[in-house]
Design an enzyme around this catalytic site. Structure first.
Site, PDB file in Angstrom:
ATOM      1  N   GLN A  60       0.817  -1.216   0.000  1.00  0.00           N
ATOM      2  CA  GLN A  60       0.000   0.000   0.000  1.00  0.00           C
ATOM      3  C   GLN A  60       0.851   1.265   0.000  1.00  0.00           C
ATOM      4  O   GLN A  60       0.642   2.168  -0.815  1.00  0.00           O
ATOM      5  CB  GLN A  60      -0.935   0.005   1.209  1.00  0.00           C
ATOM      6  CG  GLN A  60      -1.799   1.262   1.295  1.00  0.00           C
ATOM      7  CD  GLN A  60      -2.773   1.232   2.466  1.00  0.00           C
ATOM      8  OE1 GLN A  60      -2.991   0.209   3.083  1.00  0.00           O
ATOM      9  NE2 GLN A  60      -3.359   2.377   2.790  1.00  0.00           N
ATOM     10  N   GLU A 114      -3.145  -7.491  -1.988  1.00  0.00           N
ATOM     11  CA  GLU A 114      -4.600  -7.362  -2.062  1.00  0.00           C
ATOM     12  C   GLU A 114      -4.955  -6.232  -3.027  1.00  0.00           C
ATOM     13  O   GLU A 114      -4.145  -5.329  -3.258  1.00  0.00           O
ATOM     14  CB  GLU A 114      -5.213  -7.167  -0.677  1.00  0.00           C
ATOM     15  CG  GLU A 114      -4.679  -6.010   0.115  1.00  0.00           C
ATOM     16  CD  GLU A 114      -5.548  -4.784  -0.045  1.00  0.00           C
ATOM     17  OE1 GLU A 114      -6.736  -4.935  -0.376  1.00  0.00           O
ATOM     18  OE2 GLU A 114      -5.037  -3.669   0.133  1.00  0.00           O
ATOM     19  N   SER A 183       7.279  -0.117   2.092  1.00  0.00           N
ATOM     20  CA  SER A 183       7.350   0.085   3.533  1.00  0.00           C
ATOM     21  C   SER A 183       7.975  -1.166   4.143  1.00  0.00           C
ATOM     22  O   SER A 183       7.603  -2.283   3.791  1.00  0.00           O
ATOM     23  CB  SER A 183       5.951   0.300   4.120  1.00  0.00           C
ATOM     24  OG  SER A 183       5.989   0.172   5.528  1.00  0.00           O
ATOM     25  N   GLY A 187       3.633  -6.020   6.264  1.00  0.00           N
ATOM     26  CA  GLY A 187       3.905  -7.398   5.865  1.00  0.00           C
ATOM     27  C   GLY A 187       4.249  -7.556   4.399  1.00  0.00           C
ATOM     28  O   GLY A 187       5.199  -8.269   4.041  1.00  0.00           O
ATOM     29  N   THR A 188       3.505  -6.881   3.504  1.00  0.00           N
ATOM     30  CA  THR A 188       3.740  -7.030   2.073  1.00  0.00           C
ATOM     31  C   THR A 188       5.081  -6.436   1.662  1.00  0.00           C
ATOM     32  O   THR A 188       5.893  -7.082   0.993  1.00  0.00           O
ATOM     33  CB  THR A 188       2.608  -6.364   1.266  1.00  0.00           C
ATOM     34  OG1 THR A 188       1.358  -6.972   1.609  1.00  0.00           O
ATOM     35  CG2 THR A 188       2.838  -6.515  -0.219  1.00  0.00           C
ATOM     36  N   ASN A 249       8.350   8.158   8.602  1.00  0.00           N
ATOM     37  CA  ASN A 249       7.056   8.843   8.556  1.00  0.00           C
ATOM     38  C   ASN A 249       6.966   9.981   9.572  1.00  0.00           C
ATOM     39  O   ASN A 249       6.477  11.071   9.268  1.00  0.00           O
ATOM     40  CB  ASN A 249       5.921   7.843   8.807  1.00  0.00           C
ATOM     41  CG  ASN A 249       5.371   7.273   7.511  1.00  0.00           C
ATOM     42  OD1 ASN A 249       5.496   7.878   6.459  1.00  0.00           O
ATOM     43  ND2 ASN A 249       4.738   6.118   7.600  1.00  0.00           N
ATOM     44  N   ASN A 271       3.583  11.893   1.236  1.00  0.00           N
ATOM     45  CA  ASN A 271       4.010  11.284  -0.023  1.00  0.00           C
ATOM     46  C   ASN A 271       4.558  12.319  -1.000  1.00  0.00           C
ATOM     47  O   ASN A 271       5.482  12.036  -1.774  1.00  0.00           O
ATOM     48  CB  ASN A 271       2.847  10.529  -0.669  1.00  0.00           C
ATOM     49  CG  ASN A 271       2.386   9.342   0.158  1.00  0.00           C
ATOM     50  OD1 ASN A 271       3.080   8.916   1.078  1.00  0.00           O
ATOM     51  ND2 ASN A 271       1.223   8.808  -0.148  1.00  0.00           N
ATOM     52  N   GLU A 297      28.219   5.534 -10.542  1.00  0.00           N
ATOM     53  CA  GLU A 297      29.216   6.520 -10.120  1.00  0.00           C
ATOM     54  C   GLU A 297      28.807   7.153  -8.800  1.00  0.00           C
ATOM     55  O   GLU A 297      29.634   7.363  -7.910  1.00  0.00           O
ATOM     56  CB  GLU A 297      29.374   7.585 -11.205  1.00  0.00           C
ATOM     57  CG  GLU A 297      30.403   8.654 -10.873  1.00  0.00           C
ATOM     58  CD  GLU A 297      30.426   9.776 -11.895  1.00  0.00           C
ATOM     59  OE1 GLU A 297      31.084  10.809 -11.615  1.00  0.00           O
ATOM     60  OE2 GLU A 297      29.784   9.635 -12.956  1.00  0.00           O
TER      61      GLU A 297
END
Length: 480
Positions: A60, A114, A183, A187-188, A249, A271, A297
């Site tokens: 996400q 997902e 991130s 988990g992903t 963050n 973001n 370089e």
């Protein structure tokens, strides 16, 4: 009876003057050739890019930040949200491929376990920018579990990602490397991201891998197992990636408040700043300028030892108006050494610099940059290790003026500086992370969620040892 010729006149017939009609000479019958203008030469091909980079946005956070990055990249390159050309500012093939319909398509994969975030992208403003073949999603979440992303739901999906990556790589003339945005707290991004990065290294052993990591803090998230995910993924790719860039963050949240006067910043605000920094890091590699036109370089100067590849990142100025912002490169360069502009808030004065790479942007000349760097070395106290008189300064220059996305709340100054500093103080971030990690591990908090996915419990202890070794390596070079 006299014969008639083909024109219906008798042979030997006389003309009105009484003389025989003579045949015209061959010379008189010859048709004067039409002068054909030579075709204009075809337009020259665009200048060769410095090599292509493929971007992979995972999870996400990776997908949403990726969207902010590509929105800014399109503005900078003069490309519309649907990939059509507005006004090309440069040869864009390092970041985009040209489709058969003459539209520009990002060299990027959008990946999540997902579908919800990718479904929003498919129906939004940029639905026609990305190739739908490059959007890959599963049907269930990794539930903030590194093991689920690595061993479970992410395992099957990662093979599809590698198949599509191979197609993108075949479309490149000179692939420089691959950048992964994710991130490392969820988990992903942590689990599936680690598996994909490992497979990339095995498949493309000579390509540069840059790992752009969004890391959260306990003040900004209520996910208890974040220290597990952060440590496990870092352990897994520590000897695999060439450079890891950390975006905290909480630090960026504070920048939004102090520099942009946003009392309650959203993830969109955060973001936008990450996108601005990412653009600054890659600008001298994408646009006309001087020096440091190759990512290899840049890293060769920035990373003195392979494992010590976690530079501090800063961008200056970040402001919402033109107040007291000078066009001189010296001011933005000085500001970039202020921890208030860093993407991870650690006081660099408490550590020692190993190398410094500065990417300047604006209507500047190399002589301006040399004067600025001389000023920094003269006026700014920059602590270094004992075996160095001064840190290795390297700079890049992009002549394109800084650009900000409209309605992002960010004012685009006439000059800007993105700085990467390899400083030993980054060990403090890992010490804090491992302190929280060991608090959980000692009490075996949620350990069963990881082992149930097929992960060996011994991996927790191996990861602890590996990152403790990393901290010791920073301490050793700091005291050398």
């Amino acid at each position: 009876m006299k014969k008639r010729n083909k024109l219906g006149k008798k042979k030997g017939a006389k003309n009105k003057s009484g003389k025989k009609q003579k045949n015209k000479s061959k010379k008189a019958l010859r048709v004067k050739p039409i002068k054909v203008e030579p075709e204009p030469p075809p337009p020259p091909p665009p200048p060769p890019s410095q090599g292509e980079f493929i971007w992979i946005h995972i999870g996400q956070a990776g997908v949403q930040i990726g969207l902010a990055c590509w929105e800014l990249f399109c503005l900078e390159h003069g490309i519309n949200p649907d990939g059509t050309v507005k006004e090309l500012t440069t040869n864009s093939t390092s970041m985009f491929s040209l489709s058969q319909e003459n539209s520009y398509v990002p060299r990027a994969l959008i990946v999540d376990t997902e579908p919800s975030v990718i479904d929003v992208l498919k129906s939004g403003k940029f639905q026609n920018l990305f190739s739908h073949e490059n959007m890959i999603s599963g049907k269930e979440s990794a539930a903030s579990n590194y093991a689920a992303g690595f061993y479970g739901v992410g395992k099957t999906l990662s093979s599809k990602v590698m198949d599509q990556l191979a197609r993108l790589a075949e479309d490149c003339n000179s692939l420089q490397g691959i950048a992964v945005f994710r991130s490392i707290s969820g988990g992903t991004g942590s689990g599936m991201g680690s598996r994909i990065i490992e497979t990339i290294r095995n498949t493309y052993p000579n390509k540069t891998i840059i790992d752009l990591n969004v890391c959260s803090s306990s003040e900004f998230s209520d996910i208890i197992v974040e220290p597990y995910n952060t440590a496990l993924t870092t352990h897994h790719v520590l000897d695999v990636v060439n450079c890891s860039l950390l975006f905290d963050n909480k630090s960026i949240y504070d920048i939004c408040g102090s520099k942009l006067d946003l009392l309650q910043p959203t993830f969109a605000n955060i973001n936008s700043i990450v996108a601005l920094v990412t653009s600054g890091i890659t600008s001298s590699l994408r646009f006309e300028g001087s020096m440091m036109r190759n990512i290899s370089e840049l890293l060769a100067n920035l990373i003195p030892q392979p494992r010590l590849h976690f530079p501090l990142i800063s961008y200056a100025p970040i402001t919402n108006c033109a107040r007291s912002i000078s066009s001189a490169s010296t001011q933005s360069a000085m500001m970039s050494f202020d921890s208030d502009y860093q993407m991870i808030k650690i006081d660099p004065r408490l550590g020692k610099y190993l190398s410094i790479c500065m990417m300047f942007r604006g209507n500047l000349k190399p002589t301006n940059i040399n004067t600025t760097i001389a000023f920094l070395q003269r006026e700014k106290t920059i602590p270094v290790t004992h075996n160095m008189n001064s840190p290795l300064f390297k700079f890049g220059l992009c002549n394109l003026l800084p650009i900000a996305v409209p309605e992002s709340g960010i004012f685009a100054a006439s000059t800007a500086t993105t700085t990467l500093c390899n400083n030993t103080i980054i060990k403090q971030y890992w010490m804090n992370t491992m302190n929280n990690y060991n608090k959980l591990l000692t009490k075996r908090v949620f350990l069963h969620h990881y082992t149930e996915e097929g992960m060996d419990e011994a991996t927790f202890h191996t990861a602890n040892g590996n990152i403790s070794k990393l901290i010791a390596e920073y301490e050793e070079i700091e005291s050398s």
